[in-house]
Motif scaffolding. Structure first.
Motif, PDB file in Angstrom:
ATOM      1  N   ASP A 141     -36.309   6.709  13.326  1.00 32.57           N
ATOM      2  CA  ASP A 141     -36.347   7.108  11.913  1.00 32.57           C
ATOM      3  C   ASP A 141     -37.784   7.273  11.435  1.00 32.57           C
ATOM      4  OD1 ASP A 141     -35.299   7.809   9.477  1.00 32.57           O
ATOM      5  OD2 ASP A 141     -34.840   5.753   8.854  1.00 32.57           O
ATOM      6  N   GLY A 142     -37.966   8.140  10.450  1.00 33.81           N
ATOM      7  CA  GLY A 142     -39.266   8.273   9.786  1.00 33.81           C
ATOM      8  C   GLY A 142     -39.985   9.589  10.048  1.00 33.81           C
ATOM      9  N   ARG A 144     -27.562  17.334   5.383  1.00 30.01           N
ATOM     10  CA  ARG A 144     -28.942  17.729   5.043  1.00 30.01           C
ATOM     11  C   ARG A 144     -29.015  19.231   4.799  1.00 30.01           C
ATOM     12  NH1 ARG A 144     -33.364  13.984   8.155  1.00 30.01           N
ATOM     13  NH2 ARG A 144     -32.352  11.992   7.651  1.00 30.01           N
ATOM     14  N   ARG A 148     -40.931  11.323   6.615  1.00 33.79           N
ATOM     15  CA  ARG A 148     -42.045  10.670   5.898  1.00 33.79           C
ATOM     16  C   ARG A 148     -43.365  10.892   6.617  1.00 33.79           C
ATOM     17  NH1 ARG A 148     -39.057   5.204   5.600  1.00 33.79           N
ATOM     18  NH2 ARG A 148     -37.611   6.447   6.860  1.00 33.79           N
TER      19      ARG A 148
HETATM   20 MG    MG Z   1     -34.487   8.752   7.812  1.00 32.45          MG
END
Ligand code: MG
Ligand code: IPE
Ligand code: IPE
Length: 247
Positions: free
Chosen positions: A12-13, A63, A16
């Protein structure tokens, strides 16, 4: 040092990581794929038997269309590029999730890669794609109900094994260690049944920044954990002879 037999990772990430650099999210995903390559090779080199990567969730279908499309393209490129490396490292590819929802071209590549690597003897690399644990459980329950309706199964004979053998993960051991990157402390519908006794490790590091050194750190923390499986610490130290049950 005791290594997990089966390591699962929620990668994850990526978004960001890109946002922090004022880049489009897809560039975060692209960097994330580079990290997948390094971590897969490192796990194989270390002798981890099973590595399961959460690459695209059932919920991720929600999404924006362009992000989903770009992720599917990235997956196809990854599979095209990695086959040779998987063959060289003896890696067997396995897929869990509702693969029927994947675009047919990607699905065909997945099935071909699984087929071409099926007889290899090294690490089993499982990609969780279009994967949601509740969805998987519902499909397994439907299969049990079908077997009962067909007269092949008696409800009284349903046990943990009967359910586990109908999950997408049938044949895989349960994960020993789960790593989630990016600081989120949740499971996000991943392997709910299979994680019953898994050690959990959360790190603030974003997936595109996750290096083999971060993996080693997680493995070191894992090696210090005492897995008690419901027993007392004393029972574990006394050894299996004194134990009543189970593991
Ligand atoms: Mg995520
Ligand atoms: C993980 O990164 C990759 C997928 C879910 C496909 P994210 O895209 O979730 O990144 P963040 O959480 O938005 O930073
Ligand atoms: C989980 O990450 C799914 C994958 C890593 C593929 P998400 O980013 O989708 O999870 P939430 O939305 O933060 O729970």
């Amino acid at each position: 040092m005791s290594l997990p037999r089966h390591l699962a990772i929620i990668m994850d990430g990526n978004g960001r990581w890109a946002q922090q650099r004022a880049l489009p999210r897809i560039l975060g995903h692209r960097q994330g794929v580079e990290v997948v390559r390094d971590i897969v090779e490192e796990c194989s080199r270390l002798g981890i038997g099973w590595l399961t990567l959460y690459a695209f969730s059932h919920e991720n279908w929600g999404r924006p269309e362009d992000e989903v499309g770009a992720l599917m393209d990235l997956l196809a490129t990854y599979l095209g590029k990695e086959l040779e490396s998987m063959l060289r490292h003896g890696i067997r590819l396995h897929v869990i999730g509702d693969i029927a929802r994947m675009p047919s071209s990607v699905r065909a590549m997945l099935l071909e890669t699984v087929e071409r690597t099926r007889d290899q003897q090294g690490m089993v690399l499982t990609l969780a794609l279009s994967y949601g644990s509740r969805d998987e459980l519902v499909r397994a329950v439907r299969s049990l109900a079908g077997a009962i309706a067909a007269g092949e199964l008696n409800p009284a004979d349903i046990d943990e094994q009967a359910l586990a053998s109908r999950l997408d993960t049938a044949g895989l051991p349960d994960p020993d260690l789960l790593i989630r990157t990016s600081g989120e402390m949740r499971i996000s519908n991943f392997l709910l049944w299979q994680l019953a006794y898994t050690e959990l490790y959360f790190t603030e590091t974003l997936w595109p920044d996750f290096k083999p050194a971060h993996l080693h750190e997680a493995l070191q923390v894992y090696a210090q954990r005492e897995r008690r499986f419901g027993l007392t610490g004393e029972q574990l130290r006394e050894g299996p002879k004194e134990r009543g049950d189970c593991h």
